[in-house]
Design a protein around this motif. Sequence first.
Motif, PDB file in Angstrom:
ATOM      1  N   LYS A 113       0.805  -1.215   0.000  1.00 21.07           N
ATOM      2  CA  LYS A 113       0.000   0.000   0.000  1.00 21.07           C
ATOM      3  C   LYS A 113       0.841   1.270   0.000  1.00 21.07           C
ATOM      4  CE  LYS A 113      -3.730   2.330   2.479  1.00 21.07           C
ATOM      5  NZ  LYS A 113      -4.692   2.266   3.622  1.00 21.07           N
ATOM      6  N   ASN A 114       1.862   1.322   0.821  1.00 17.53           N
ATOM      7  CA  ASN A 114       2.684   2.530   0.941  1.00 17.53           C
ATOM      8  C   ASN A 114       4.050   2.397   0.276  1.00 17.53           C
ATOM      9  OD1 ASN A 114       0.704   3.890   2.556  1.00 17.53           O
ATOM     10  ND2 ASN A 114       1.347   2.621   4.304  1.00 17.53           N
ATOM     11  N   HIS A 115       4.188   1.347  -0.549  1.00 17.86           N
ATOM     12  CA  HIS A 115       5.486   1.118  -1.183  1.00 17.86           C
ATOM     13  C   HIS A 115       5.482   1.673  -2.609  1.00 17.86           C
ATOM     14  CE1 HIS A 115       9.362  -0.639  -1.937  1.00 17.86           C
ATOM     15  NE2 HIS A 115       8.889  -1.295  -2.989  1.00 17.86           N
ATOM     16  N   LYS A 116       6.479   2.461  -2.946  1.00 18.11           N
ATOM     17  CA  LYS A 116       6.618   3.027  -4.279  1.00 18.11           C
ATOM     18  C   LYS A 116       7.987   2.689  -4.857  1.00 18.11           C
ATOM     19  CE  LYS A 116       3.413   6.902  -3.677  1.00 18.11           C
ATOM     20  NZ  LYS A 116       3.222   8.373  -3.778  1.00 18.11           N
ATOM     21  N   ILE A 117       7.987   2.421  -6.147  1.00 21.64           N
ATOM     22  CA  ILE A 117       9.244   2.173  -6.850  1.00 21.64           C
ATOM     23  C   ILE A 117       9.817   3.532  -7.252  1.00 21.64           C
ATOM     24  CG2 ILE A 117      10.322   1.056  -8.835  1.00 21.64           C
ATOM     25  CD1 ILE A 117       9.195  -0.898  -6.797  1.00 21.64           C
ATOM     26  N   LYS A 118      11.051   3.765  -6.884  1.00 25.50           N
ATOM     27  CA  LYS A 118      11.643   5.089  -7.133  1.00 25.50           C
ATOM     28  C   LYS A 118      11.932   5.294  -8.617  1.00 25.50           C
ATOM     29  CE  LYS A 118      16.483   3.714  -6.454  1.00 25.50           C
ATOM     30  NZ  LYS A 118      17.706   3.913  -5.650  1.00 25.50           N
ATOM     31  N   GLU A 119      12.012   6.553  -9.006  1.00 20.72           N
ATOM     32  CA  GLU A 119      12.302   6.905 -10.396  1.00 20.72           C
ATOM     33  C   GLU A 119      13.776   6.649 -10.711  1.00 20.72           C
ATOM     34  OE1 GLU A 119      12.101  10.896 -13.276  1.00 20.72           O
ATOM     35  OE2 GLU A 119      11.064  10.852 -11.341  1.00 20.72           O
ATOM     36  N   ARG A 120      14.035   6.176 -11.936  1.00 26.36           N
ATOM     37  CA  ARG A 120      15.405   5.959 -12.394  1.00 26.36           C
ATOM     38  C   ARG A 120      15.748   6.972 -13.484  1.00 26.36           C
ATOM     39  NH1 ARG A 120      13.699   1.904  -8.811  1.00 26.36           N
ATOM     40  NH2 ARG A 120      15.440   0.522  -8.357  1.00 26.36           N
ATOM     41  N   ASP A 121      17.010   7.377 -13.525  1.00 21.42           N
ATOM     42  CA  ASP A 121      17.435   8.360 -14.518  1.00 21.42           C
ATOM     43  C   ASP A 121      17.633   7.751 -15.898  1.00 21.42           C
ATOM     44  OD1 ASP A 121      17.419  10.403 -12.637  1.00 21.42           O
ATOM     45  OD2 ASP A 121      19.491  10.007 -12.031  1.00 21.42           O
ATOM     46  N   THR A 122      18.007   6.463 -15.933  1.00 20.23           N
ATOM     47  CA  THR A 122      18.282   5.807 -17.215  1.00 20.23           C
ATOM     48  C   THR A 122      17.758   4.374 -17.195  1.00 20.23           C
ATOM     49  OG1 THR A 122      20.429   4.929 -16.507  1.00 20.23           O
ATOM     50  CG2 THR A 122      20.404   7.147 -17.499  1.00 20.23           C
ATOM     51  N   THR A 123      17.561   3.828 -18.384  1.00 19.99           N
ATOM     52  CA  THR A 123      17.145   2.426 -18.477  1.00 19.99           C
ATOM     53  C   THR A 123      18.264   1.500 -18.013  1.00 19.99           C
ATOM     54  OG1 THR A 123      17.833   2.394 -20.808  1.00 19.99           O
ATOM     55  CG2 THR A 123      15.509   2.845 -20.350  1.00 19.99           C
ATOM     56  N   GLN A 124      19.498   1.954 -18.169  1.00 16.20           N
ATOM     57  CA  GLN A 124      20.642   1.159 -17.695  1.00 16.20           C
ATOM     58  C   GLN A 124      20.608   1.015 -16.166  1.00 16.20           C
ATOM     59  OE1 GLN A 124      20.843   3.665 -19.840  1.00 16.20           O
ATOM     60  NE2 GLN A 124      21.675   2.772 -21.742  1.00 16.20           N
ATOM     61  N   ALA A 125      20.188   2.093 -15.501  1.00 15.45           N
ATOM     62  CA  ALA A 125      20.102   2.050 -14.045  1.00 15.45           C
ATOM     63  C   ALA A 125      19.030   1.056 -13.601  1.00 15.45           C
ATOM     64  CB  ALA A 125      19.793   3.440 -13.505  1.00 15.45           C
ATOM     65  N   LEU A 126      17.901   1.059 -14.322  1.00 16.56           N
ATOM     66  CA  LEU A 126      16.846   0.095 -13.995  1.00 16.56           C
ATOM     67  C   LEU A 126      17.324  -1.332 -14.240  1.00 16.56           C
ATOM     68  CD1 LEU A 126      13.968  -0.661 -13.224  1.00 16.56           C
ATOM     69  CD2 LEU A 126      13.303  -0.304 -15.617  1.00 16.56           C
ATOM     70  N   ALA A 127      17.986  -1.547 -15.373  1.00 18.74           N
ATOM     71  CA  ALA A 127      18.486  -2.887 -15.688  1.00 18.74           C
ATOM     72  C   ALA A 127      19.441  -3.385 -14.623  1.00 18.74           C
ATOM     73  CB  ALA A 127      19.169  -2.875 -17.053  1.00 18.74           C
ATOM     74  N   ALA A 128      20.285  -2.478 -14.128  1.00 16.86           N
ATOM     75  CA  ALA A 128      21.237  -2.858 -13.085  1.00 16.86           C
ATOM     76  C   ALA A 128      20.518  -3.250 -11.800  1.00 16.86           C
ATOM     77  CB  ALA A 128      22.206  -1.706 -12.823  1.00 16.86           C
ATOM     78  N   ASP A 129      19.446  -2.524 -11.462  1.00 17.51           N
ATOM     79  CA  ASP A 129      18.704  -2.827 -10.233  1.00 17.51           C
ATOM     80  C   ASP A 129      17.852  -4.083 -10.354  1.00 17.51           C
ATOM     81  OD1 ASP A 129      19.781  -0.721  -8.858  1.00 17.51           O
ATOM     82  OD2 ASP A 129      18.111   0.647  -9.242  1.00 17.51           O
ATOM     83  N   LEU A 130      17.635  -4.533 -11.574  1.00 17.26           N
ATOM     84  CA  LEU A 130      16.890  -5.780 -11.781  1.00 17.26           C
ATOM     85  C   LEU A 130      17.798  -7.003 -11.816  1.00 17.26           C
ATOM     86  CD1 LEU A 130      14.261  -4.646 -14.437  1.00 17.26           C
ATOM     87  CD2 LEU A 130      13.863  -5.156 -12.024  1.00 17.26           C
ATOM     88  N   GLU A 131      19.116  -6.777 -11.742  1.00 18.37           N
ATOM     89  CA  GLU A 131      20.058  -7.892 -11.628  1.00 18.37           C
ATOM     90  C   GLU A 131      19.915  -8.536 -10.254  1.00 18.37           C
ATOM     91  OE1 GLU A 131      22.145  -9.185 -13.834  1.00 18.37           O
ATOM     92  OE2 GLU A 131      21.550  -7.791 -15.430  1.00 18.37           O
ATOM     93  N   ARG A 132      20.262  -9.816 -10.185  1.00 21.28           N
ATOM     94  CA  ARG A 132      20.154 -10.523  -8.903  1.00 21.28           C
ATOM     95  C   ARG A 132      21.541 -10.758  -8.311  1.00 21.28           C
ATOM     96  NH1 ARG A 132      15.150 -13.120  -7.845  1.00 21.28           N
ATOM     97  NH2 ARG A 132      13.679 -13.095  -9.590  1.00 21.28           N
ATOM     98  N   LYS A 133      21.602 -10.677  -7.006  1.00 20.46           N
ATOM     99  CA  LYS A 133      22.851 -10.933  -6.295  1.00 20.46           C
ATOM    100  C   LYS A 133      23.139 -12.434  -6.313  1.00 20.46           C
ATOM    101  CE  LYS A 133      22.020  -7.033  -3.156  1.00 20.46           C
ATOM    102  NZ  LYS A 133      21.793  -6.611  -1.759  1.00 20.46           N
ATOM    103  N   THR A 134      24.377 -12.778  -6.511  1.00 19.40           N
ATOM    104  CA  THR A 134      24.737 -14.200  -6.601  1.00 19.40           C
ATOM    105  C   THR A 134      24.691 -14.891  -5.243  1.00 19.40           C
ATOM    106  OG1 THR A 134      27.064 -13.597  -6.386  1.00 19.40           O
ATOM    107  CG2 THR A 134      26.187 -13.835  -8.630  1.00 19.40           C
ATOM    108  N   THR A 135      24.766 -14.118  -4.175  1.00 16.06           N
ATOM    109  CA  THR A 135      24.810 -14.720  -2.833  1.00 16.06           C
ATOM    110  C   THR A 135      23.443 -15.211  -2.366  1.00 16.06           C
ATOM    111  OG1 THR A 135      24.588 -12.492  -1.919  1.00 16.06           O
ATOM    112  CG2 THR A 135      26.824 -13.421  -2.087  1.00 16.06           C
ATOM    113  N   ASN A 136      22.410 -14.430  -2.621  1.00 16.81           N
ATOM    114  CA  ASN A 136      21.081 -14.792  -2.108  1.00 16.81           C
ATOM    115  C   ASN A 136      19.953 -14.622  -3.125  1.00 16.81           C
ATOM    116  OD1 ASN A 136      20.975 -12.046  -2.271  1.00 16.81           O
ATOM    117  ND2 ASN A 136      20.607 -11.690  -0.073  1.00 16.81           N
TER     118      ASN A 136
END
Length: 597
Positions: free
Chosen positions: A283-306
């Motif tokens: 309800k109160n959670h918002k996805i923050k704005e990204r400056d570039t599509t590259q930044a979004l792509a990077a944040d959609l990567e998954r960490k190898t540890t978990n």
Amino acid sequence: MQEQDPKFAELIQAICWKLKLEPEDSPKLAKKWQEFTQLKNYPEQAQKIRDSVVTLWQQVYDYQLGLSQNTAKTEIKDIESLLSDVLNWLSEESRLVNQETLKKWHIIANQQLKETIRSAIFKALSRSSTELFPVESSCQQPTQVTQNNQIDKDKESPVRPSNPITATDKGELSSGELQSSLTNPTSPPWEYHPVPDDEPDKHDEFYCTSSQSAEGLKLIGARVRGKMHKHQGTNCDDWFEFNTSSSWTIIAVSDGAGSKKFSRLGARVSCKAAVENLKKSLKNHKIKERDTTQALAADLERKTTNWAFTGADIEVVQTSLHEAMQTAYNAVIKKADECRELTRYYKALEHKDVEPKDLSATLLLAVHTTIKVAGTHYSLVLTCQIGDGMLAAISQEGTLKLLGKPDSGDYGGQTEFLTSANKTEQKNLLQKTFVFPGHLKALMVMTDGVADDYFPNQPRMLELYGDLLLNQVIKVSKPNEQEIANQLKTTVLGSLEGVNEVKSRFQDKVERILPNQLPEPKQVVIRSIANYAKALGKSVADVVASPALLAAGILGEPICDPDNFQPEERLKIWLDSYSIRGSFDDRTLVVLYREDV
């Protein structure tokens, strides 16, 4: 397209159960198999089935030995590939099998192998005597029909008359002397039987509803009782729920296990609990704005540890989905405990206590919101799944992305459920969580009753979307006549007259299986985008991308009369009406879509 006789379908399913192609824990199939073994001519029938299945495996080995390299069918090649892979794996003790390989094996076992064996069994039984159904007399009396066209049950013949058929030396059916009074399996006497009034927690015949996302996307959903449930007078086991919470659209779809008496309760409570949990957590959670599509792509990567998403705000959504799955599981356990204390459930289970497995059901979850990247708005969809069914996204560019990975059980045709061991553990849910960032055209979430009709899902989910367009469930903009004429000139049909001449190739009038007193259209027009595209000499993707070709295929004819139904009602009617050979299951589909009208 026509269907198998339901009596044949039930018997074939029981034989597949004996051959380990259906879930082992199925008392109904076990009983049906036992009845089959009690027939006087059981040894003769079993030998016919054996010989037919042996012929199948002979074809497999012929291909493996190079005796039919140029003539083997695709399914035979796939089965040979499965056999070789499994034998190679068994011969190498230390070899591990990855998830992708297991998935490939499951698909071949559940689709090509199972369906090919079913066809072999059907071929054997189609030449059998009436002793397959000993409770019915082979001396038939004419069917009595009342004034309102209802069959008089007291005077109805147990088996409908069929065209005389015999088996040729090659095992093919041909006209000739009547050798069997069994119903023609391609023209079944499907009947409608209501669910008994004393059944605990009855589901409605069907249900549909609609809503709208915060961004103005349309949201429709419908579930309908499958042909086999109608014929047997049993409940629909599917359920769906959807809702909105601030900028989030939340969807849950579930399919109860057909072999479990109260699986529909598990489907219902799991959907409700999951949606309610996600409403609160997002309800109160918002996805923050990204400056570039590259930044979004990077944040959609998954960490190898978990395997967490790199973007913390996106990881919150993944965590919420997993928590909703656990909440749904807890709701099923609680419901089972409640039912255990009530006499009517105890009696319905033939004097057995209700256990969580009696409420076994799948669960598919999807959440959608809009994010802003470099000044442009995009859709962000995250999904999670336990069991079978499918989730799929279609972009405005016309590309398809599957957002699901169906679970498989120990047998062909079996799946896992929310109550299956360890399914809600994070390590499992992480592998079943998918994301779609992009310009969304449609998001579709469905049970296997729909997904299996469009297998393989890649690329046939696009065909499903096309069928929704061609059958006017989702409206399309209608171009002017000149644009339609210009587009048709690029096809082999050339004009609207050409389309009209071949409309029987892609359009059928279908009689729905409904009681007369129900205020529903009894006859509807159903179109196939795949057959229409074939008639045009185009690909399904080409037709879906062309409003002009879609408009030409609709031919100005409504799906039914009167033509005043809302999109969700059209979806319900279409789900209840389209016909695929061997498709008897309940059907549920939820669609979040952008309408271009």
